[in-house]
Design a protein around this motif. Structure first.
Motif, short mmCIF file in Angstrom:
data_model
loop_
_atom_site.label_atom_id
_atom_site.label_comp_id
_atom_site.label_asym_id
_atom_site.label_seq_id
_atom_site.Cartn_x
_atom_site.Cartn_y
_atom_site.Cartn_z
N ARG A 24 -2.47 -77.43 81.26
CA ARG A 24 -1.14 -77.79 80.80
C ARG A 24 -0.31 -78.27 81.98
O ARG A 24 -0.38 -77.69 83.06
N GLY A 25 0.48 -79.29 81.75
CA GLY A 25 1.35 -79.77 82.80
C GLY A 25 1.13 -81.23 83.13
O GLY A 25 0.09 -81.81 82.82
N LEU B 198 -2.08 -74.69 89.86
CA LEU B 198 -2.44 -75.04 88.49
C LEU B 198 -3.62 -74.22 87.97
O LEU B 198 -4.65 -74.09 88.63
N ASP C 227 5.52 -81.86 92.54
CA ASP C 227 5.15 -80.89 91.52
C ASP C 227 3.78 -80.27 91.77
O ASP C 227 3.49 -79.18 91.28
N TYR D 288 3.30 -77.17 89.49
CA TYR D 288 1.86 -77.17 89.24
C TYR D 288 1.04 -77.00 90.52
O TYR D 288 -0.13 -77.39 90.57
#
Length: 271
Positions: free
Chosen positions: A121-122, A224, A214, A221
């Motif tokens: 996700r992300g 992650l 990010d 993330y």
């Protein structure tokens, strides 16, 4: 209240739901319908007709997977869905008005394939790499988003070398809504030569020098997490989890920090 009717047409199972709760907005004759057609290599072709919701968004759920997909201007969508956990988990589709249709998935050749599914996700991009029979990166046996192969190419390679081969059936680049999904499908052949498929995972968004805020440093993330499921020809499913450790931004990283084989199995192929 909603009323539901279902019937079979040819090889397709059609599930229709008429949303009559708001007759001024949606007449019964334009209620959403979903058709499921079995496809080879463990896939299902999902055809959605929902003229009440032109250019609307629907939510697709399959076990723990959640996808968001857009209908076209006529409220239609055709989705080639990878049944990476088999046919048992139902496919649930939620339309913009909250109406839900549940469809039974149907496939062909599920007993002949191994599927390795990667979920995360992300807004970050991971790439699943499959290295067949000791192939190196960029060799003919290297299957990934940049060289996804296909069912037909896998069969052609089998005719040449008498070995089973695989291809990427689903690809994500980290830009779509909901979960991100990549699936590698290996087609087992009768009497195939023994060997192995090594799997690796690339945190592609980091590149050689992590710069995207990010995906490095203290970014959202940077550490992650991802999930991996493996579906065997017997129907058994195994699940594991892994994660990437944070890296500082702007500093070159070595290959081991970008590529990971943790939580990824090695597929051993026997005659």
């Amino acid at each position: 209240m909603n009323s539901r009717a279902s019937w079979f047409a040819g090889s397709c199972m059609v599930v229709c739901l008429f949303a009559a709760s708001s007759p001024a907005l949606c007449a019964p004759e334009c209620g959403p319908s979903v058709a499921v057609e079995p496809v080879s290599a463990g896939l299902s072709r999902i055809t959605i007709a929902a003229s009440c919701f032109p250019s609307g968004r629907i939510v697709v759920r399959y076990d723990s997977l959640t996808l968001v997909r857009a209908l076209d201007e006529n409220g239609a969508l055709t989705l080639l869905f990878d049944c990476y956990l088999g046919e048992k988990p139902p496919l649930k589709l939620t339309f913009p008005d909250g109406a839900e249709v549940q469809a039974q998935l149907r496939t062909i050749d599920l007993e002949r394939v191994t599927k390795v599914a990667l979920l995360w996700r992300g807004r970050a991009n991971l790439d699943l790499h499959a290295l067949e029979y000791a192939a190196d990166f960029n060799d003919a046996g290297h299957v990934w988003a940049g060289a996804p192969s296909s069912r037909w190419q896998a069969e052609e390679r089998h005719r040449r070398d008498k070995r089973g081969h695989g291809f990427m059936t689903t690809l994500s680049d980290g830009t779509s809504e909901g979960d991100q999904l990549e699936v590698y499908t290996f087609i087992h052949e009768t009497g195939q030569a023994s060997g192995a498929v090594t799997l690796a995972l690339d945190y592609e968004s980091r590149a050689r020098t992590p710069q995207e805020p990010d995906s490095c440093g203290t970014g959202l993330y940077a550490d992650l997490e991802y999930r991996v499921s493996v579906l065997r020809p017997s129907g058994g499913v195994s699940r594991t989890r892994g994660s990437f450790a944070p890296l500082p931004c702007g500093q070159p990283s070595d290959q081991s920090a970008r590529y990971s084989s943790k939580a990824l199995p090695q597929l051993i192929l026997t005659r």
